[in-house]
Design an enzyme around this catalytic site. Structure first.
Site, short mmCIF file in Angstrom:
data_model
loop_
_atom_site.label_atom_id
_atom_site.label_comp_id
_atom_site.label_asym_id
_atom_site.label_seq_id
_atom_site.Cartn_x
_atom_site.Cartn_y
_atom_site.Cartn_z
N PHE A 13 -8.54 9.73 2.57
CA PHE A 13 -9.71 11.25 1.96
C PHE A 13 -8.62 11.43 1.36
O PHE A 13 -9.66 11.41 -0.26
CB PHE A 13 -8.62 11.42 3.28
CG PHE A 13 -8.75 12.71 3.39
CD1 PHE A 13 -9.83 13.89 3.54
CD2 PHE A 13 -7.75 13.50 3.61
CE1 PHE A 13 -9.53 14.75 2.85
CE2 PHE A 13 -7.53 15.44 3.57
CZ PHE A 13 -8.98 15.71 3.48
N GLY A 38 -7.42 2.89 5.18
CA GLY A 38 -8.97 3.64 3.94
C GLY A 38 -10.19 3.10 4.68
O GLY A 38 -11.05 2.06 5.06
N SER A 77 -0.66 4.98 1.89
CA SER A 77 0.46 4.99 3.32
C SER A 77 -0.76 5.59 4.52
O SER A 77 -1.13 6.75 3.80
CB SER A 77 1.58 5.70 2.90
OG SER A 77 2.23 6.25 4.00
N ASN A 101 7.75 -1.68 -6.25
CA ASN A 101 6.53 -2.33 -7.35
C ASN A 101 6.57 -1.18 -8.12
O ASN A 101 5.64 -1.46 -9.00
CB ASN A 101 5.19 -2.92 -6.48
CG ASN A 101 6.12 -4.46 -5.14
OD1 ASN A 101 6.93 -4.29 -5.50
ND2 ASN A 101 5.68 -4.22 -4.39
N LYS A 107 7.33 1.66 -15.47
CA LYS A 107 8.25 1.30 -16.57
C LYS A 107 7.58 0.42 -17.09
O LYS A 107 7.81 0.57 -18.69
CB LYS A 107 9.52 0.56 -15.70
CG LYS A 107 10.64 -0.06 -16.88
CD LYS A 107 11.72 -0.47 -16.19
CE LYS A 107 12.91 -0.39 -16.74
NZ LYS A 107 12.83 -2.46 -17.47
N ALA A 116 2.68 11.12 -4.09
CA ALA A 116 2.94 12.08 -2.66
C ALA A 116 4.04 11.68 -2.41
O ALA A 116 3.93 10.99 -0.93
CB ALA A 116 1.20 11.39 -1.90
N TYR A 147 7.57 7.58 9.24
CA TYR A 147 6.29 8.30 7.76
C TYR A 147 8.19 9.06 7.66
O TYR A 147 8.16 9.17 5.97
CB TYR A 147 6.03 8.28 8.78
CG TYR A 147 4.99 10.28 7.98
CD1 TYR A 147 4.29 8.98 7.04
CD2 TYR A 147 4.89 11.09 7.93
CE1 TYR A 147 3.06 9.51 6.06
CE2 TYR A 147 4.55 11.46 6.87
CZ TYR A 147 2.93 10.57 5.75
OH TYR A 147 2.49 11.71 5.04
N LYS A 151 9.15 9.06 3.03
CA LYS A 151 8.95 9.49 2.08
C LYS A 151 9.69 10.03 1.55
O LYS A 151 9.73 9.90 0.08
CB LYS A 151 7.79 10.57 2.99
CG LYS A 151 6.95 10.36 3.55
CD LYS A 151 5.72 10.22 2.19
CE LYS A 151 4.19 9.55 2.49
NZ LYS A 151 3.92 9.44 0.92
N TYR A 161 14.57 6.38 -10.54
CA TYR A 161 14.03 6.38 -11.91
C TYR A 161 13.61 6.93 -12.86
O TYR A 161 13.65 6.58 -14.16
CB TYR A 161 12.41 4.96 -11.40
CG TYR A 161 12.73 3.72 -11.31
CD1 TYR A 161 12.53 2.64 -12.13
CD2 TYR A 161 12.62 2.72 -9.64
CE1 TYR A 161 12.00 1.69 -11.45
CE2 TYR A 161 13.27 1.76 -9.90
CZ TYR A 161 12.58 1.13 -10.55
OH TYR A 161 12.21 -0.39 -10.06
#
Length: 324
Positions: A13, A38, A77, A101, A107, A116, A147, A151, A161
């Site tokens: 979506f 999806g 996700s 990943n 990087k 998100a 979930y 997140k 990172y």
């Protein structure tokens, strides 16, 4: 040369609407999705374009994209209760392994990375409305934890990172969003109500209907995400519409919108279901000069117009809706 952006969850979506926006802005877009939730129908209009390419790939596995990347937007996700309760392990993996990943790819490519995140990091909030400095009230082992904690981990590793490797990162906390291309059977309140109305069923409310949500139209959300990506804001930013409404009143709005005469029926509230959900968007207003422009009434008309085109067969296939 045009800048190049990788969008994961591209056939979903939100991902599909982001692909549209970046194509419209002149970017070269690489879409990636394993199609577990999806649908290629959401992006099939982009396939003939020279500046769009698609990879059917699960980002929980090693991710390689040849050539330069300027931006990476990680939207892969499951995002609805029906999905992440059905595939809990995959949900945790895409939030942890997938994010790791893609941060490694950012990087390597020296690309700016946007994750998100979601209002679910606040859990069942004890602070209202929710501000970015609220740490949340989350059950780490409840049914929604696969979930919520995925997140929260995404945010933590993204910030790590940034601080350790110097990666340019952005974190968007997305509140309830709606619009065309939602799935009628994805378990979220708006498509559940519209699907029930179109099928002539009574509208199902879980709980007494006093719990609240605040719905943001997808075009407004995409605008906020686009501005955040291009901003200098590293800390999390809420993007959503603060126009709060109770679930009971929202059901009445859907009945009025669809011109149907269904009753509202009530069932017990699921465990850890948030009682209140409303974003404080002060930071987005100040740092991004962003606020939603499309009213719920106008957005609902557009969304209902999209769903009205579904065939009877498509509507029948969505009968297992649940509202969370």
């Amino acid at each position: 040369m045009s800048k190049r952006v990788l969008i994961t969850g591209a056939a979903g979506f939100l991902g599909s609407h982001l692909c549209d926006r970046f194509i419209a802005e002149g970017y070269r877009v690489v879409g990636m999705d394993n199609l577990i939730t999806g649908d290629l129908k959401n992006i099939e209009h982009l396939f003939p374009l020279e500046n769009f390419e698609f990879y059917n790939h699960d980002v929980s596995n090693f991710v390689h994209v040849s050539g330069k990347l300027d931006y990476i937007l990680h939207f892969a996700s499951p995002a609805s209760p029906i999905d992440y309760l059905k595939i809990p392990i995959q949900t945790l993996k895409v939030g942890s392994l997938g994010t790791h990943n893609l941060l490694g790819l950012a990087k390597e490519k020296k690309a700016r990375f946007l994750i998100a995140s979601t209002s679910e990091v606040y859990g069942d909030p004890t602070v209202h409305p929710q501000t970015e400095d609220y740490w949340g009230n989350v059950n780490p082992v409840g049914p929604r934890s696969v979930y919520d904690e995925a997140k929260r981990f995404q945010e933590a590793i993204t910030m790590a990172y940034h601080t350790f490797h110097g990666i340019e990162t952005r974190i968007v906390r997305i509140f309830n969003t709606y619009g065309p291309r939602m799935r009628l059977n994805d378990g979220r309140v708006l498509p559940a109500f519209i699907g029930q109305a179109l099928r002539g069923e009574d509208l199902t409310i879980f709980g007494d209907g006093s719990q609240t949500r605040a719905f943001c139209y997808v075009d407004d959300l995409v605008e906020g995400i686009y501005r955040l990506l291009l901003s200098d804001c590293v800390d999390p930013v809420n993007i959503g519409n603060p126009d709060e409404i109770t679930i009971r009143d929202f059901a009445e709005e859907i009945i009025k919108l669809t011109g149907t005469s269904q009753k509202i029926i009530y069932h017990p509230l699921p465990q850890d279901d948030p009682k209140q959900r409303q974003p404080d968007i002060s930071k987005a207003r100040k740092l991004l000069d962003w606020s939603p422009k499309i009213s719920r009434q106008d957005g609902l008309k557009i969304t209902y117009g999209y769903f009205k085109n579904f065939t009877k067969e498509e509507l029948e296939a969505t009968k297992n809706n649940k509202e969370f």
